[in-house]
Design a protein around this motif. Structure first.
Motif, short mmCIF file in Angstrom:
data_model
loop_
_atom_site.label_atom_id
_atom_site.label_comp_id
_atom_site.label_asym_id
_atom_site.label_seq_id
_atom_site.Cartn_x
_atom_site.Cartn_y
_atom_site.Cartn_z
N ASP A 171 0.83 -1.21 0.00
CA ASP A 171 0.00 0.00 0.00
C ASP A 171 0.87 1.26 0.00
OD1 ASP A 171 -2.27 -1.55 0.00
OD2 ASP A 171 -2.60 -1.40 2.17
N ALA A 172 1.98 1.21 0.75
CA ALA A 172 2.88 2.36 0.79
C ALA A 172 3.52 2.60 -0.58
CB ALA A 172 3.96 2.14 1.84
N ALA A 173 3.86 1.52 -1.26
CA ALA A 173 4.45 1.66 -2.59
C ALA A 173 3.44 2.27 -3.56
CB ALA A 173 4.91 0.29 -3.11
N LEU A 174 2.21 1.80 -3.48
CA LEU A 174 1.17 2.33 -4.37
C LEU A 174 0.90 3.80 -4.06
CD1 LEU A 174 -0.68 1.38 -6.65
CD2 LEU A 174 -2.40 0.83 -4.93
N LYS A 175 0.87 4.14 -2.79
CA LYS A 175 0.63 5.53 -2.39
C LYS A 175 1.79 6.43 -2.80
CE LYS A 175 -0.51 8.39 1.64
NZ LYS A 175 -0.75 8.38 3.11
#
Length: 256
Positions: A189-193
């Motif tokens: 999720d952090a990578a996508l954000k």
């Protein structure tokens, strides 16, 4: 005399030709190992495996037949000639083994998400003394392509200070240290954000719009996909699908 010389040269070409065919066959087997297991898909370029392998193999494939052409002479007698060819074969195989070992040592073992980028980590980049302290599943480096990982945050205090000193003094960033490796799922999720919209990439490289759109379409993605830069051999970005997984790579500079 002239007929004898012509025959001798012809024999040398035939022997060198057979040696070239055998060397090429061995090179193809080696290529299947290298690109089928150690450097799969885009990692042959991301980790520099293609260039390194071609250098090793081209020298080996050319050198052996040239030596055979130089030494092949039926007038020596078969015992002497067999000995010469055996020595060439041993030298050639030794050189190939040494070259493949270099390719193996440089193989990618992980692509690691680090806050706002990915890093391709080769086996030689790993701080091996920490392997025994890593999570159990990461204590033996992979042989069949790299893991997709993330790094956990360093704990405040001594661990954070150690991480900073290791990076500054010894050149080992957290993505190269097994004690910080964590499953990519924990940071998807952090990578996508943290990823940037593909539209930014299209604006940056208008001459490559068609290429980028084709790569997206081939994987069922749209311009709503996101990207992150990749620290690798050359300029690359990782394209993330809507779930945050790496869908593909593009050879463009994402650090802008």
């Amino acid at each position: 005399m002239n007929d004898t010389r012509v025959s001798s040269v012809k024999d040398r070409f035939v022997a060198a030709g057979w040696h070239l065919l055998i060397s090429a066959a061995i090179a193809l087997i080696a290529a299947a190992l290298v690109f089928g297991l150690w450097y799969p898909d885009a990692f042959r370029l991301l980790a520099g495996g293609q260039g390194l392998f071609l250098l090793v193999v081209s020298v080996d494939v050319v050198l052996g037949p040239l030596l055979t052409f130089a030494v092949f002479n039926r007038s020596k007698g078969w015992p002497h000639l067999r000995r010469d060819l055996a020595v060439i074969g041993v030298l050639q195989l030794s050189a190939l083994a040494y070259g493949l070992h270099a390719v193996y040592a440089a193989r990618p073992v992980a692509i690691v998400f680090e806050v706002d980028r990915f890093r391709v980590v080769s086996a030689v980049d790993v701080y091996e003394p920490e392997l025994a302290k890593a999570r159990p599943e990461y204590r033996k480096l992979p042989l069949t392509g790299p893991w997709t990982l993330s790094v956990r945050n360093a704990q405040a205090g001594a661990e954070k200070t150690d991480a900073l000193l290791m990076a500054l003094d010894k050149g080992y960033d957290m993505g190269q240290r097994p004690i910080f490796w964590a499953p990519y799922e924990t940071s998807r999720d952090a990578a996508l954000k943290g990823g940037r919209p593909i539209s930014v990439l299209l604006e940056r490289y208008p001459a490559r719009v068609g290429e980028i759109n084709s790569a997206l379409a081939a994987r069922g993605l749209s311009v709503q996909a996101r990207f992150l830069p990749v620290m690798a051999r050359g300029d690359w970005v990782a394209i993330l699908d809507p779930k945050g997984d790496i869908a593909t790579f593009l050879a463009v500079d994402g650090f802008f």
